[in-house]
Scaffold this motif. Structure first.
Motif, PDB file in Angstrom:
ATOM      1  N   TYR A  30      -0.720   2.895  -0.903  1.00 58.92           N
ATOM      2  CA  TYR A  30      -0.403   1.473  -0.856  1.00 58.92           C
ATOM      3  C   TYR A  30       0.841   1.186  -1.693  1.00 58.92           C
ATOM      4  CZ  TYR A  30      -4.949   0.103   1.170  1.00 58.92           C
ATOM      5  OH  TYR A  30      -6.035  -0.070   1.990  1.00 58.92           O
ATOM      6  N   THR A  31       1.645   0.235  -1.237  1.00 61.69           N
ATOM      7  CA  THR A  31       2.765  -0.242  -2.056  1.00 61.69           C
ATOM      8  C   THR A  31       2.253  -1.331  -2.999  1.00 61.69           C
ATOM      9  OG1 THR A  31       3.358  -1.995  -0.496  1.00 61.69           O
ATOM     10  CG2 THR A  31       4.344   0.195  -0.127  1.00 61.69           C
ATOM     11  N   LYS A  32       3.103  -1.712  -3.964  1.00 63.58           N
ATOM     12  CA  LYS A  32       2.698  -2.778  -4.886  1.00 63.58           C
ATOM     13  C   LYS A  32       2.459  -4.082  -4.128  1.00 63.58           C
ATOM     14  CE  LYS A  32       5.171  -0.926  -8.905  1.00 63.58           C
ATOM     15  NZ  LYS A  32       5.808   0.210  -8.194  1.00 63.58           N
ATOM     16  N   ASP A  33       3.298  -4.364  -3.133  1.00 61.11           N
ATOM     17  CA  ASP A  33       3.113  -5.590  -2.355  1.00 61.11           C
ATOM     18  C   ASP A  33       1.762  -5.584  -1.633  1.00 61.11           C
ATOM     19  OD1 ASP A  33       5.555  -6.609  -3.107  1.00 61.11           O
ATOM     20  OD2 ASP A  33       6.624  -5.816  -1.361  1.00 61.11           O
ATOM     21  N   MET A  34       1.384  -4.429  -1.078  1.00 62.49           N
ATOM     22  CA  MET A  34       0.102  -4.316  -0.376  1.00 62.49           C
ATOM     23  C   MET A  34      -1.064  -4.477  -1.342  1.00 62.49           C
ATOM     24  SD  MET A  34       1.136  -1.092   2.071  1.00 62.49           S
ATOM     25  CE  MET A  34      -0.519  -0.822   2.718  1.00 62.49           C
ATOM     26  N   ILE A  35      -0.944  -3.902  -2.538  1.00 62.42           N
ATOM     27  CA  ILE A  35      -2.022  -3.989  -3.530  1.00 62.42           C
ATOM     28  C   ILE A  35      -2.182  -5.435  -4.006  1.00 62.42           C
ATOM     29  CG2 ILE A  35      -2.774  -3.239  -5.821  1.00 62.42           C
ATOM     30  CD1 ILE A  35      -1.305  -0.584  -5.282  1.00 62.42           C
ATOM     31  N   ALA A  36      -1.058  -6.127  -4.160  1.00 62.31           N
ATOM     32  CA  ALA A  36      -1.103  -7.519  -4.621  1.00 62.31           C
ATOM     33  C   ALA A  36      -1.842  -8.413  -3.621  1.00 62.31           C
ATOM     34  CB  ALA A  36       0.315  -8.036  -4.846  1.00 62.31           C
ATOM     35  N   GLN A  37      -1.903  -8.010  -2.361  1.00 60.33           N
ATOM     36  CA  GLN A  37      -2.562  -8.818  -1.340  1.00 60.33           C
ATOM     37  C   GLN A  37      -4.061  -8.518  -1.207  1.00 60.33           C
ATOM     38  OE1 GLN A  37      -0.357  -8.484   2.348  1.00 60.33           O
ATOM     39  NE2 GLN A  37       1.605  -8.663   1.273  1.00 60.33           N
ATOM     40  N   THR A  85       3.173  -9.008  -7.430  1.00 57.52           N
ATOM     41  CA  THR A  85       3.915  -7.750  -7.495  1.00 57.52           C
ATOM     42  C   THR A  85       4.554  -7.546  -8.872  1.00 57.52           C
ATOM     43  OG1 THR A  85       4.382  -7.899  -5.130  1.00 57.52           O
ATOM     44  CG2 THR A  85       5.753  -6.402  -6.416  1.00 57.52           C
ATOM     45  N   LYS A  86       5.139  -8.591  -9.444  1.00 60.96           N
ATOM     46  CA  LYS A  86       5.787  -8.463 -10.754  1.00 60.96           C
ATOM     47  C   LYS A  86       4.782  -8.086 -11.835  1.00 60.96           C
ATOM     48  CE  LYS A  86      10.066  -9.465  -9.703  1.00 60.96           C
ATOM     49  NZ  LYS A  86      11.143  -8.447  -9.871  1.00 60.96           N
ATOM     50  N   SER A  87       3.605  -8.692 -11.779  1.00 67.31           N
ATOM     51  CA  SER A  87       2.567  -8.364 -12.760  1.00 67.31           C
ATOM     52  C   SER A  87       2.101  -6.915 -12.617  1.00 67.31           C
ATOM     53  CB  SER A  87       1.370  -9.309 -12.600  1.00 67.31           C
ATOM     54  OG  SER A  87       1.731 -10.635 -12.899  1.00 67.31           O
ATOM     55  N   LEU A  88       2.059  -6.428 -11.386  1.00 70.49           N
ATOM     56  CA  LEU A  88       1.661  -5.041 -11.157  1.00 70.49           C
ATOM     57  C   LEU A  88       2.722  -4.070 -11.673  1.00 70.49           C
ATOM     58  CD1 LEU A  88       0.061  -5.248  -7.588  1.00 70.49           C
ATOM     59  CD2 LEU A  88      -1.105  -5.068  -9.794  1.00 70.49           C
ATOM     60  N   GLU A  89       3.984  -4.457 -11.580  1.00 65.88           N
ATOM     61  CA  GLU A  89       5.040  -3.613 -12.141  1.00 65.88           C
ATOM     62  C   GLU A  89       4.885  -3.489 -13.653  1.00 65.88           C
ATOM     63  OE1 GLU A  89       8.647  -5.415 -10.857  1.00 65.88           O
ATOM     64  OE2 GLU A  89       8.523  -4.616  -8.811  1.00 65.88           O
ATOM     65  N   LYS A  90       4.538  -4.603 -14.299  1.00 65.06           N
ATOM     66  CA  LYS A  90       4.297  -4.564 -15.748  1.00 65.06           C
ATOM     67  C   LYS A  90       3.056  -3.732 -16.061  1.00 65.06           C
ATOM     68  CE  LYS A  90       6.384  -9.095 -16.681  1.00 65.06           C
ATOM     69  NZ  LYS A  90       6.149 -10.494 -17.172  1.00 65.06           N
ATOM     70  N   ARG A  91       2.030  -3.854 -15.238  1.00 64.32           N
ATOM     71  CA  ARG A  91       0.799  -3.073 -15.444  1.00 64.32           C
ATOM     72  C   ARG A  91       1.096  -1.582 -15.290  1.00 64.32           C
ATOM     73  NH1 ARG A  91      -4.822  -3.964 -15.558  1.00 64.32           N
ATOM     74  NH2 ARG A  91      -4.367  -6.194 -15.579  1.00 64.32           N
TER      75      ARG A  91
END
Length: 239
Positions: free
Chosen positions: A177-184, A192-198
């Motif tokens: 999964y990409t970050k965008d897919m996980i965010a959904q 997505t930005k929060s996942l990048e920080k995580r």
């Protein structure tokens, strides 16, 4: 115990002879009412008289699935008949699971102590999951491996302060999964930005400072697998 009726399903004459001798010499209560070497012979015998016990080999005519299907149909059509598997499939664990799911009362492998009076009598008394020593050893080994993996994962979650969102994020990265897919994902309350920080925070927790440069999602997932945070055999997507 009163006399009970047995049908033996075995397509190798020498093995059939040996099995019949076990019953005659060790289990006098058993009355062998028929033997069959293939599926059609099994149903002919059942139409004449349904047994109390079906001793069923799995590898009939070179096909292991024939025995599984016989077991499944006996469970549906003759629920009063006990089914004990007696098979030479000593390494086919997938087949063991399939025949247990089909309703077998137990599995005796044709190795080690072979078929004993105790095995048969336990089944006739209503015991489920009757196994002989070789299959018990395999089951215990799998159980120990599973528990050990669970302990390692729980320890890793504590040692690296992994919460449910960390685990979910890493698991879906491992699944591609990409970050965008996980965010959904329904249960992922981060953009997505929060996942990048995580992800950056996970890198700082899982890698020593000297190894943090250039860590991408792939390297992060590999590290999570190495540390037992993720279980390669238990990767699944959320809804």
């Amino acid at each position: 115990m009163d006399t009970f009726r047995v049908i033996i399903v075995e397509d190798v004459k020498l093995e059939l002879k040996g099995t019949e001798e076990i019953f005659r010499s060790e289990i006098p209560e058993a009355k062998i009412i028929g033997t069959a070497k293939n599926e059609s012979e099994v149903w002919k015998l059942f139409r004449i008289e349904a047994p109390d016990l079906l001793l069923l080999d799995l590898g009939l005519g070179g096909s292991t699935m024939v025995g599984v299907e016989i077991c499944r149909q006996v469970r549906i059509r003759y629920p009063q008949t006990h089914v004990l598997i007696f098979t030479g499939e000593v390494l086919n664990e997938r087949l063991w699971v399939e025949v247990l799911n089909a309703g077998a009362d137990g599995i005796i492998l044709k190795t080690g102590e072979l078929l004993t009076r105790d095995d048969v009598m336990l089944v006739m008394k209503g015991r489920r999951l009757v196994f002989n020593e070789p299959i018990l050893e395999a089951i215990v080994a799998r159980f120990k491996k599973s528990v050990s993996a669970e302990i390692q994962k729980n320890d890793a979650l504590i040692n690296y302060d992994i919460d449910e969102y960390d685990e979910r994020y890493l698991r879906h990265l491992a699944l591609g999964y990409t970050k965008d897919m996980i965010a959904q994902l329904r249960d992922m309350p981060f953009g997505t930005k929060s996942l990048e920080k995580r992800q950056a925070d996970l890198v700082s927790r899982l890698f020593p400072e000297s190894e943090r440069t250039g860590v991408n999602a792939t390297k992060l997932v590999v590290k999570a697998l190495q540390l037992h945070i993720l279980d390669l055999d238990n990767l699944y997507p959320d809804d």
